[in-house]
Every structure is written in structure tokens, then in C-alpha cells.
Motif scaffolding. Sequence first.
Motif, PDB file in Angstrom:
ATOM      1  N   ILE A   7      -6.070   4.294  14.094  1.00 53.39           N
ATOM      2  CA  ILE A   7      -5.619   5.393  13.251  1.00 53.39           C
ATOM      3  C   ILE A   7      -4.453   6.100  13.932  1.00 53.39           C
ATOM      4  O   ILE A   7      -4.411   6.219  15.148  1.00 53.39           O
ATOM      5  CB  ILE A   7      -6.787   6.366  13.023  1.00 53.39           C
ATOM      6  CG1 ILE A   7      -7.946   5.626  12.353  1.00 53.39           C
ATOM      7  CG2 ILE A   7      -6.366   7.558  12.180  1.00 53.39           C
ATOM      8  CD1 ILE A   7      -9.249   6.376  12.380  1.00 53.39           C
ATOM      9  N   GLY A   8      -3.506   6.569  13.139  1.00 54.57           N
ATOM     10  CA  GLY A   8      -2.424   7.377  13.667  1.00 54.57           C
ATOM     11  C   GLY A   8      -1.157   6.615  14.039  1.00 54.57           C
ATOM     12  O   GLY A   8      -0.265   7.177  14.655  1.00 54.57           O
ATOM     13  N   LEU A   9      -1.055   5.368  13.672  1.00 50.89           N
ATOM     14  CA  LEU A   9       0.161   4.597  13.943  1.00 50.89           C
ATOM     15  C   LEU A   9       1.267   4.997  12.972  1.00 50.89           C
ATOM     16  O   LEU A   9       1.004   5.491  11.878  1.00 50.89           O
ATOM     17  CB  LEU A   9      -0.112   3.101  13.792  1.00 50.89           C
ATOM     18  CG  LEU A   9      -1.120   2.472  14.735  1.00 50.89           C
ATOM     19  CD1 LEU A   9      -1.356   1.014  14.352  1.00 50.89           C
ATOM     20  CD2 LEU A   9      -0.658   2.575  16.164  1.00 50.89           C
ATOM     21  N   ILE A  36       0.850  -1.184   0.000  1.00 54.48           N
ATOM     22  CA  ILE A  36       0.000   0.000   0.000  1.00 54.48           C
ATOM     23  C   ILE A  36       0.885   1.233   0.000  1.00 54.48           C
ATOM     24  O   ILE A  36       1.989   1.213   0.549  1.00 54.48           O
ATOM     25  CB  ILE A  36      -0.953  -0.019   1.225  1.00 54.48           C
ATOM     26  CG1 ILE A  36      -2.016   1.049   1.120  1.00 54.48           C
ATOM     27  CG2 ILE A  36      -0.175   0.078   2.528  1.00 54.48           C
ATOM     28  CD1 ILE A  36      -3.134   0.896   2.152  1.00 54.48           C
ATOM     29  N   ARG A  37       0.390   2.289  -0.596  1.00 58.78           N
ATOM     30  CA  ARG A  37       1.104   3.564  -0.601  1.00 58.78           C
ATOM     31  C   ARG A  37       0.767   4.358   0.654  1.00 58.78           C
ATOM     32  O   ARG A  37      -0.383   4.395   1.082  1.00 58.78           O
ATOM     33  CB  ARG A  37       0.686   4.373  -1.818  1.00 58.78           C
ATOM     34  CG  ARG A  37       1.834   5.005  -2.513  1.00 58.78           C
ATOM     35  CD  ARG A  37       1.378   5.778  -3.722  1.00 58.78           C
ATOM     36  NE  ARG A  37       1.663   5.139  -4.979  1.00 58.78           N
ATOM     37  CZ  ARG A  37       2.865   5.019  -5.496  1.00 58.78           C
ATOM     38  NH1 ARG A  37       3.914   5.462  -4.858  1.00 58.78           N
ATOM     39  NH2 ARG A  37       3.035   4.448  -6.660  1.00 58.78           N
ATOM     40  N   VAL A  38       1.767   4.982   1.239  1.00 61.29           N
ATOM     41  CA  VAL A  38       1.560   5.848   2.400  1.00 61.29           C
ATOM     42  C   VAL A  38       1.019   7.179   1.876  1.00 61.29           C
ATOM     43  O   VAL A  38       1.630   7.782   0.983  1.00 61.29           O
ATOM     44  CB  VAL A  38       2.877   6.072   3.176  1.00 61.29           C
ATOM     45  CG1 VAL A  38       2.662   7.024   4.341  1.00 61.29           C
ATOM     46  CG2 VAL A  38       3.435   4.746   3.655  1.00 61.29           C
ATOM     47  N   PRO A  39      -0.131   7.635   2.385  1.00 57.29           N
ATOM     48  CA  PRO A  39      -0.721   8.882   1.885  1.00 57.29           C
ATOM     49  C   PRO A  39       0.243  10.070   1.993  1.00 57.29           C
ATOM     50  O   PRO A  39       0.966  10.211   2.976  1.00 57.29           O
ATOM     51  CB  PRO A  39      -1.927   9.115   2.808  1.00 57.29           C
ATOM     52  CG  PRO A  39      -2.236   7.777   3.377  1.00 57.29           C
ATOM     53  CD  PRO A  39      -0.926   7.040   3.454  1.00 57.29           C
ATOM     54  N   GLY A  40       0.264  10.872   0.934  1.00 62.46           N
ATOM     55  CA  GLY A  40       1.098  12.071   0.922  1.00 62.46           C
ATOM     56  C   GLY A  40       2.564  11.835   0.618  1.00 62.46           C
ATOM     57  O   GLY A  40       3.357  12.763   0.684  1.00 62.46           O
ATOM     58  N   PHE A  60      -4.983   0.053   5.190  1.00 65.65           N
ATOM     59  CA  PHE A  60      -5.745   1.138   4.577  1.00 65.65           C
ATOM     60  C   PHE A  60      -6.504   1.922   5.642  1.00 65.65           C
ATOM     61  O   PHE A  60      -6.477   3.157   5.667  1.00 65.65           O
ATOM     62  CB  PHE A  60      -6.705   0.558   3.536  1.00 65.65           C
ATOM     63  CG  PHE A  60      -7.258   1.571   2.578  1.00 65.65           C
ATOM     64  CD1 PHE A  60      -6.572   1.871   1.413  1.00 65.65           C
ATOM     65  CD2 PHE A  60      -8.451   2.216   2.831  1.00 65.65           C
ATOM     66  CE1 PHE A  60      -7.076   2.804   0.514  1.00 65.65           C
ATOM     67  CE2 PHE A  60      -8.959   3.151   1.944  1.00 65.65           C
ATOM     68  CZ  PHE A  60      -8.265   3.437   0.783  1.00 65.65           C
ATOM     69  N   TYR A  61      -7.158   1.210   6.547  1.00 69.73           N
ATOM     70  CA  TYR A  61      -7.901   1.868   7.621  1.00 69.73           C
ATOM     71  C   TYR A  61      -6.966   2.654   8.539  1.00 69.73           C
ATOM     72  O   TYR A  61      -7.250   3.803   8.886  1.00 69.73           O
ATOM     73  CB  TYR A  61      -8.696   0.844   8.424  1.00 69.73           C
ATOM     74  CG  TYR A  61      -9.397   1.470   9.597  1.00 69.73           C
ATOM     75  CD1 TYR A  61     -10.588   2.169   9.420  1.00 69.73           C
ATOM     76  CD2 TYR A  61      -8.864   1.391  10.872  1.00 69.73           C
ATOM     77  CE1 TYR A  61     -11.224   2.775  10.494  1.00 69.73           C
ATOM     78  CE2 TYR A  61      -9.489   1.995  11.948  1.00 69.73           C
ATOM     79  CZ  TYR A  61     -10.667   2.682  11.758  1.00 69.73           C
ATOM     80  OH  TYR A  61     -11.295   3.287  12.817  1.00 69.73           O
ATOM     81  N   SER A  70     -12.470   5.920   5.059  1.00 68.91           N
ATOM     82  CA  SER A  70     -12.042   4.943   4.055  1.00 68.91           C
ATOM     83  C   SER A  70     -12.852   3.649   4.055  1.00 68.91           C
ATOM     84  O   SER A  70     -12.603   2.777   3.244  1.00 68.91           O
ATOM     85  CB  SER A  70     -10.575   4.588   4.280  1.00 68.91           C
ATOM     86  OG  SER A  70     -10.432   3.888   5.501  1.00 68.91           O
ATOM     87  N   LEU A  71     -13.821   3.513   4.949  1.00 67.39           N
ATOM     88  CA  LEU A  71     -14.494   2.224   5.120  1.00 67.39           C
ATOM     89  C   LEU A  71     -15.145   1.699   3.844  1.00 67.39           C
ATOM     90  O   LEU A  71     -15.191   0.496   3.637  1.00 67.39           O
ATOM     91  CB  LEU A  71     -15.508   2.308   6.255  1.00 67.39           C
ATOM     92  CG  LEU A  71     -14.905   2.516   7.647  1.00 67.39           C
ATOM     93  CD1 LEU A  71     -16.004   2.648   8.692  1.00 67.39           C
ATOM     94  CD2 LEU A  71     -13.947   1.404   8.004  1.00 67.39           C
TER      95      LEU A  71
END
Length: 111
Positions: free
Chosen positions: A81-83, A28-32, A56-57, A64-65
Motif C-alpha cells: 500500500i502507498g506506492l 483501473i481508476r486511481v481513487p480520488g 486494486f490492493y 478492499s480484500l
Amino acid sequence: MSSSSSEECERKYKGVRRRKWGKWVSEIRVPGTQERLWLGSYATAEAAAVAHDVAFYCLRGNSSLQNLNFQTLQLPPGVGIGLSPRSVQRAASDAGLATDARLVLHRSSCS
């Protein structure tokens, strides 16, 4: 193998692809960023899809669900979220491996 069960094996999941030798992999791509997180290699497409869904979540949150492979998402304890990307990678891999173990065990007991 019937055509319906071979179609079932070839179901496309987001973030999942099959290697030539039959293993299923996910990343998966890391956002940003341009960075990709390797989420692992699995015996089943479903396990790779679970790994992708967890990552993704964790990376994109509640909005994103609707983009998940499966309607229900069961996060491992302590995951959210936030890890950090490294923690997301570990959580996704653990979830995928647990799913693989369950599915492989279930399939062998049905034979």
C-alpha cells in the motif's frame, strides 16, 4: 470446445475486458481522481484479473480484500500500500505477465 469450457473462458472479472481480437486487457481508476492506470494486455483473462487485483490492493488497501477477483492475493516482493501510481502500474503488470507465463506454459504442457 464444450459449452462449459467456453463459459469458463468468458468468466467476467472486475477490471478486465476482452478486445475484439482476443487479448484480455485491464485498467483501473486511481481513487480520488479521474485518472486511469493502464495495467496491460494479456493472453488470459486470469492474468488480467491478477494485475487488477494487485493494483486494486495497492491503491485501496486492506479494506478492499472482499472486492478482489481471487480470494488469495500474492503480491510481488516489495509491493504494498502507498506506492506511486507508476509503481502500482509496474507491479500489476509484472504480476499479470508472470501469471500469463505460468498459465500459457501449463496449458501448452497439458496439450
